[in-house]
Design a protein around this motif. Structure first.
Motif, PDB file in Angstrom:
ATOM      1  N   ASN A 211      31.494  32.322  23.785  1.00 39.42           N
ATOM      2  CA  ASN A 211      32.260  33.417  23.638  1.00 39.42           C
ATOM      3  C   ASN A 211      33.465  33.361  24.543  1.00 39.42           C
ATOM      4  N   PRO A 212      34.573  34.010  24.157  1.00 39.67           N
ATOM      5  CA  PRO A 212      35.677  34.202  24.818  1.00 39.67           C
ATOM      6  C   PRO A 212      35.635  34.537  26.403  1.00 39.67           C
ATOM      7  N   LEU A 213      36.702  34.275  27.047  1.00 46.12           N
ATOM      8  CA  LEU A 213      36.526  34.532  28.366  1.00 46.12           C
ATOM      9  C   LEU A 213      36.233  35.912  28.836  1.00 46.12           C
ATOM     10  N   LEU A 214      36.810  36.856  28.172  1.00 45.11           N
ATOM     11  CA  LEU A 214      36.511  38.231  28.343  1.00 45.11           C
ATOM     12  C   LEU A 214      35.267  38.745  27.800  1.00 45.11           C
ATOM     13  N   PRO A 215      34.559  39.783  28.599  1.00 45.25           N
ATOM     14  CA  PRO A 215      35.257  40.340  29.716  1.00 45.25           C
ATOM     15  C   PRO A 215      34.650  39.563  30.888  1.00 45.25           C
ATOM     16  N   SER A 216      35.337  39.547  31.946  1.00 44.54           N
ATOM     17  CA  SER A 216      35.068  39.049  33.298  1.00 44.54           C
ATOM     18  C   SER A 216      36.300  39.556  34.086  1.00 44.54           C
ATOM     19  N   VAL A 217      35.759  39.984  35.381  1.00 44.34           N
ATOM     20  CA  VAL A 217      36.729  40.373  36.392  1.00 44.34           C
ATOM     21  C   VAL A 217      37.501  39.217  36.685  1.00 44.34           C
ATOM     22  N   MET A 218      36.790  38.095  36.796  1.00 43.27           N
ATOM     23  CA  MET A 218      37.749  36.788  37.352  1.00 43.27           C
ATOM     24  C   MET A 218      39.059  36.815  36.621  1.00 43.27           C
ATOM     25  N   ILE A 219      39.273  37.272  35.416  1.00 46.04           N
ATOM     26  CA  ILE A 219      40.430  37.159  34.648  1.00 46.04           C
ATOM     27  C   ILE A 219      41.696  37.749  35.474  1.00 46.04           C
ATOM     28  N   ALA A 220      41.209  39.165  35.713  1.00 48.51           N
ATOM     29  CA  ALA A 220      42.170  40.010  36.720  1.00 48.51           C
ATOM     30  C   ALA A 220      42.482  39.361  37.854  1.00 48.51           C
ATOM     31  N   LYS A 221      41.435  38.763  38.393  1.00 50.41           N
ATOM     32  CA  LYS A 221      41.486  38.019  39.654  1.00 50.41           C
ATOM     33  C   LYS A 221      42.737  36.888  39.605  1.00 50.41           C
ATOM     34  N   CYS A 222      42.528  36.169  38.455  1.00 49.92           N
ATOM     35  CA  CYS A 222      43.392  34.962  38.527  1.00 49.92           C
ATOM     36  C   CYS A 222      44.979  35.584  38.190  1.00 49.92           C
ATOM     37  N   VAL A 223      45.045  36.896  37.402  1.00 49.48           N
ATOM     38  CA  VAL A 223      46.494  37.275  37.342  1.00 49.48           C
ATOM     39  C   VAL A 223      47.030  37.683  38.783  1.00 49.48           C
ATOM     40  N   VAL A 224      46.157  38.474  39.381  1.00 50.82           N
ATOM     41  CA  VAL A 224      46.612  38.766  40.772  1.00 50.82           C
ATOM     42  C   VAL A 224      47.095  37.613  41.525  1.00 50.82           C
ATOM     43  N   GLU A 225      46.234  36.465  41.624  1.00 52.35           N
ATOM     44  CA  GLU A 225      46.740  34.995  42.278  1.00 52.35           C
ATOM     45  C   GLU A 225      48.175  34.697  41.781  1.00 52.35           C
ATOM     46  N   ARG A 226      48.284  34.897  40.616  1.00 48.63           N
ATOM     47  CA  ARG A 226      49.748  34.396  40.181  1.00 48.63           C
ATOM     48  C   ARG A 226      50.605  35.326  40.767  1.00 48.63           C
ATOM     49  N   LEU A 227      50.495  36.757  40.835  1.00 45.19           N
ATOM     50  CA  LEU A 227      51.496  37.765  41.521  1.00 45.19           C
ATOM     51  C   LEU A 227      51.591  37.343  43.054  1.00 45.19           C
ATOM     52  N   HIS A 228      50.385  36.877  43.800  1.00 45.45           N
ATOM     53  CA  HIS A 228      50.518  36.526  44.855  1.00 45.45           C
ATOM     54  C   HIS A 228      51.515  35.073  45.192  1.00 45.45           C
ATOM     55  N   GLU A 229      51.135  34.182  44.221  1.00 45.96           N
ATOM     56  CA  GLU A 229      51.828  33.164  44.631  1.00 45.96           C
ATOM     57  C   GLU A 229      53.424  33.031  44.405  1.00 45.96           C
ATOM     58  N   ALA A 230      53.867  34.014  43.496  1.00 45.80           N
ATOM     59  CA  ALA A 230      55.460  34.383  43.099  1.00 45.80           C
ATOM     60  C   ALA A 230      55.864  35.216  44.295  1.00 45.80           C
ATOM     61  N   GLY A 231      55.196  35.871  45.135  1.00 41.40           N
ATOM     62  CA  GLY A 231      55.460  36.558  46.231  1.00 41.40           C
ATOM     63  C   GLY A 231      55.888  37.949  45.912  1.00 41.40           C
ATOM     64  N   HIS A 232      54.878  38.593  44.929  1.00 40.91           N
ATOM     65  CA  HIS A 232      55.204  39.945  44.487  1.00 40.91           C
ATOM     66  C   HIS A 232      54.133  40.880  44.814  1.00 40.91           C
ATOM     67  N   LEU A 233      53.464  40.304  45.572  1.00 40.25           N
ATOM     68  CA  LEU A 233      52.360  41.205  46.577  1.00 40.25           C
ATOM     69  C   LEU A 233      52.680  41.048  47.870  1.00 40.25           C
ATOM     70  N   LEU A 234      52.078  42.141  48.631  1.00 44.18           N
ATOM     71  CA  LEU A 234      52.332  41.971  50.017  1.00 44.18           C
ATOM     72  C   LEU A 234      51.559  40.597  50.571  1.00 44.18           C
ATOM     73  N   PRO A 235      51.875  40.122  51.638  1.00 46.25           N
ATOM     74  CA  PRO A 235      51.044  38.967  52.241  1.00 46.25           C
ATOM     75  C   PRO A 235      49.591  39.335  52.355  1.00 46.25           C
ATOM     76  N   ARG A 236      48.895  38.496  52.281  1.00 45.87           N
ATOM     77  CA  ARG A 236      47.441  38.738  52.344  1.00 45.87           C
ATOM     78  C   ARG A 236      46.972  39.219  53.710  1.00 45.87           C
ATOM     79  N   ASP A 237      47.576  38.599  54.855  1.00 46.25           N
ATOM     80  CA  ASP A 237      47.213  39.015  56.164  1.00 46.25           C
ATOM     81  C   ASP A 237      47.616  40.405  56.561  1.00 46.25           C
ATOM     82  N   THR A 238      48.475  41.127  55.698  1.00 46.73           N
ATOM     83  CA  THR A 238      48.991  42.692  55.801  1.00 46.73           C
ATOM     84  C   THR A 238      48.208  43.543  55.028  1.00 46.73           C
ATOM     85  N   GLU A 239      47.369  43.104  54.154  1.00 48.08           N
ATOM     86  CA  GLU A 239      46.704  43.757  53.092  1.00 48.08           C
ATOM     87  C   GLU A 239      45.812  44.852  53.431  1.00 48.08           C
TER      88      GLU A 239
END
Length: 239
Positions: A211-239
């Protein structure tokens, strides 16, 4: 980063498949939930580069002037849509950026391994990872990187193949595995959701297709990781 409302535009390819649409809607909802945990001022918007509305250019044009926005591709690899469609839409609006597509990540490889095992994979089976395909060299390399990560999860070689635009094609990779002596060949669907390309995998000659990758909460986690890497979210230690 703090301040006024910030907009995350979750940009998918688009599909005519009703189940595929439902799963992408679910991915976007999970992304909104996870981002709200980071910063309540973030709003997630729906957008597509093909097949479906609203189209990305219109969504970006409709955002309030001066409020920052970032496009998060709900796409697995670099390709025409990231290089041209998304890049041009981002360039047309001030205070707008884009992050990398989901790409090859360990969490994604774990989901791929779960899917192929559920489809019937057993030790001794050959495995072909099936990507949609792109003419972009970086996109092809990302598919091969995903195959390496899946290989590490399963402990066996995995061949990267493509539904279109690049070689080897999935059916050819399946046939090559059989010619090399494999009695059973499984295809790991490196696709987010059901749709045109996933439907084509049934005719690849494989013994089974995951089956394809969805549904899985891991996919959204991976997108959030890309936003973190690019600096578009608060630093992890201030969340």
């Amino acid at each position: 980063m703090t301040g006024p409302t910030r907009h995350v535009v979750a940009c998918a390819h688009g599909t005519d498949n009703p189940e595929g649409r439902r799963l992408i809607d679910g991915l976007r909802a999970e992304l909104q939930r996870r981002l709200a945990d980071h910063e309540p001022a973030i709003v997630v918007h729906e957008a597509y580069v093909d097949v479906q509305d609203p189209r990305l250019t219109g969504v970006l044009a409709g955002l309030p002037a001066g409020e920052p926005a970032v496009v998060a591709p709900l796409l697995l690899s670099e390709g025409f849509h990231t290089r041209v469609d998304i890049a041009e839409a981002v360039a047309a609006r001030p205070a707008t950026a884009a992050v990398a597509p989901i790409g090859a990540q360990q969490d994604l490889a774990r989901v791929l391994a779960e899917r192929i095992r559920a489809a019937g994979w057993a030790e001794g089976d050959a495995v072909v990872l099936a990507s949609a395909g792109t003419r972009e060299p970086r996109g092809q390399e990302q598919a091969r990187e995903a195959a390496v990560l899946l290989s590490r999860q399963l402990g066996v070689p995995v061949t990267a193949a493509f539904c279109s635009a690049a070689e080897p094609r999935v059916a050819d990779a399946v046939a090559a595995a059989r010619a090399a002596g494999a009695s059973r060949v499984g295809v790991a669907s490196y696709l987010l959701a059901p749709g045109f390309f996933h439907d084509r995998l049934a005719g690849s000659g494989a013994d089974y297709v995951s089956n394809p990758l969805l549904p899985s909460v891991m996919i959204a986690k991976c997108v959030v990781e890309r936003l973190h890497e690019a600096g578009h979210l608060l630093p992890r230690d201030t969340e």
